[in-house]
Design a protein around this motif. Structure first.
Motif, PDB file in Angstrom:
ATOM      1  N   SER A 231       0.835  -1.209   0.000  1.00 29.86           N
ATOM      2  CA  SER A 231       0.000   0.000   0.000  1.00 29.86           C
ATOM      3  C   SER A 231       0.867   1.255   0.000  1.00 29.86           C
ATOM      4  N   PHE A 232       2.200   1.073   0.041  1.00 33.92           N
ATOM      5  CA  PHE A 232       3.096   2.236   0.115  1.00 33.92           C
ATOM      6  C   PHE A 232       3.664   2.638  -1.238  1.00 33.92           C
ATOM      7  N   ASN A 233       3.446   1.819  -2.278  1.00 36.52           N
ATOM      8  CA  ASN A 233       3.968   2.157  -3.604  1.00 36.52           C
ATOM      9  C   ASN A 233       3.042   1.541  -4.656  1.00 36.52           C
ATOM     10  N   HIS A 234       3.413   1.644  -5.914  1.00 35.90           N
ATOM     11  CA  HIS A 234       2.564   1.085  -6.970  1.00 35.90           C
ATOM     12  C   HIS A 234       3.251  -0.065  -7.689  1.00 35.90           C
ATOM     13  N   ASN A 235       4.226  -0.690  -7.056  1.00 39.91           N
ATOM     14  CA  ASN A 235       4.928  -1.823  -7.669  1.00 39.91           C
ATOM     15  C   ASN A 235       3.973  -3.000  -7.839  1.00 39.91           C
ATOM     16  N   PRO A 236       4.168  -3.780  -8.922  1.00 44.81           N
ATOM     17  CA  PRO A 236       3.361  -4.986  -9.038  1.00 44.81           C
ATOM     18  C   PRO A 236       3.687  -5.946  -7.895  1.00 44.81           C
ATOM     19  N   GLY A 237       2.691  -6.687  -7.446  1.00 44.11           N
ATOM     20  CA  GLY A 237       2.902  -7.582  -6.313  1.00 44.11           C
ATOM     21  C   GLY A 237       3.084  -9.028  -6.731  1.00 44.11           C
ATOM     22  N   THR A 238       2.540  -9.922  -5.934  1.00 44.86           N
ATOM     23  CA  THR A 238       2.625 -11.362  -6.193  1.00 44.86           C
ATOM     24  C   THR A 238       1.234 -11.885  -6.523  1.00 44.86           C
TER      25      THR A 238
END
Ligand code: ADP
Ligand code: ASP
Ligand code: MG
Length: 404
Positions: A231-238
């Motif tokens: 929730s702290f960035n817009h990086n793709p997750g898992t």
């Protein structure tokens, strides 16, 4: 337009500023024309603090009262989140678990969801509202408040995503996704892009607290794909999803450590048919989940039976076992200072040598193995708790999981 379920964990809603950030994220996704149902946790630390206060009042508080108490943590967050959305001009309405139609069985502190009546949520979505639901809680058929076990907001989110047939389910937390090991312990851990339900389930039930294991069980059963992200960035997750053939190429997907298990040993148990059944019947009747079980070779008609249970259930287990122990004239002892270390990967089904590498690495770092258990895609060892983190780092390296 898509129907999106999002869940924000305790750190993500940890204070006023963070709740405002969450509201901004929700607003921007809604502004793109999507509908949202958002599940929130209690602020980080609140649930633990409430438990500590209850324990200061009573060593053995009633489970019904614990659920009454713990459900308030999430209820605070839903109201704050709805207010934060109103403040940025987004129509939103908060729901308790009961208002969201989440009906559970009667197992206080670890209730199972039986059904979700999504009619109210659907009607409010149709009116243009964002729905904010209190995670971790439900209501039984008698109207009593129940909670879904620690980390249970994950389960609320996945079950709601299934019930409303969401197009997407996103679990927002304080790390970028599911890593090859807890990134706070193993600095070289890497984020995993995709993982199968089975691997995620084995990691979660082996101590990777990034997802509650029961939520993953639910996702697997109903094939509810979800993404774990920050929730702290817009990086793709898992992405957690059905197993794909390519996943078997990786032998070990991740390493997990669980320090919240206790070992119970029943000494001098009569070595005859039916005794083990009595022991485990008593535990099952008390709703206690048993994990590793080892019985040593009997001598003089008696044997020792060792098994593990969650640490928080040691007292309950002792109480449940007392009549059986008495009846058969055995002795019970408990040991809480140990850890379970697991390696998990679907590739284990088709590759050999995992146990050999695991045991050799533990020997190299001077760690003694106490108990061993396996599944088709997991090997778990019980070891000294003080050495568990060092052992996890060594094993992470030995299986080639470290960052390049
Ligand atoms: P939330 O409050 O968002 O539900 P949790 O604290 O329950 O978050 O879970 C996130 C934490 O899980 C991370 O901060 C991390 O330390 C821990 N964790 C343990 N194992 C893993 C793993 N394999 N991958 C990512 N995080 C992990
Ligand atoms: N607040 C609950 C807990 O701390 C549920 C959750 O955070 O998912 O376990
Ligand atoms: Mg959690």
């Amino acid at each position: 337009m898509a129907l999106i379920v999002q869940k924000y964990g305790g750190t993500s809603v940890g204070d006023v500023e963070r709740i405002k950030k969450v509201a901004e994220r929700i607003k921007s996704i809604r502004d793109d024309g999507n509908q949202l149902v958002v599940i929130v946790s209690a602020r980080s630390g609140v649930t633990n603090e409430l438990i500590a206060r209850a324990k200061a009042i009573s060593a053995d508080p009633s489970e019904r009262e614990m659920d009454q108490l713990l459900s308030i943590g999430e209820q605070e967050t839903i109201a704050f989140t709805a207010m934060a959305l109103h403040a940025v001009g987004v129509p939103a309405i908060s729901y308790t678990g009961a208002q969201a139609g989440i009906v559970t069985d009667k197992a206080y502190t670890k209730a199972r969801i039986q059904s979700i009546d999504a009619a109210a949520m659907k009607a409010d979505l149709a009116k243009g509202n964002v729905i904010i639901v209190a995670g971790f809680q439900g209501i039984d058929s008698d109207g009593q408040t129940t909670t879904l076990g620690r980390g249970g907001s994950d389960l609320s989110a996945i079950a709601i995503a299934g019930a409303i047939k969401a197009d997407k389910c996103e679990i927002y937390t304080d790390v970028d996704g599911v890593y090859t090991a807890d990134p706070r312990v193993v600095k070289n851990a890497r984020k995993i892009d995709e993982i199968s339900y089975d691997e995620m389930l084995e990691l979660a039930s082996s101590g990777s607290k990034v997802m509650q294991s029961r939520s993953v069980e639910f996702a697997k059963k109903y094939d509810i794909q979800f993404e774990v992200r920050s929730s702290f960035n817009h990086n793709p997750g898992t992405l957690v999803k059905e197993e794909a053939a390519s996943m078997e190429k990786v032998v070990v997907r991740g390493v997990a450590v669980d320090k919240n298990q206790a070992k119970l040993i029943i000494h001098n148990l009569t070595d005859k048919p039916g005794t083990a059944a009595k022991v485990f019947r008593a535990l099952a009747d008390a709703n206690i989940v048993v994990d590793m079980i080892v019985q040593n070779v009997g001598h003089n008609g008696v044997a020792n039976l060792t098994f593990t249970v969650p640490s928080i259930e040691v007292n309950k287990a002792k109480q449940a076992l007392a009549p059986v122990i008495n009846e058969v004239g055995a002795k019970l002892s408990a040991q809480e200072e140990f850890a379970k270390l697991s390696v998990v990967g679907v590739g284990m089904k088709t590759h050999s040598g995992v146990a050999a590498t695991l045991f050799k690495t533990l020997a190299d770092v001077g760690v003694n193995i106490d108990l061993i258990s396996t599944s088709e895609i997991r090997i778990t060892v019980a070891i000294d708790q003080a050495k568990a983190d060092d052992a996890a780092r060594a094993i992470h390296t030995a299986f080639g999981l470290d960052k390049a």
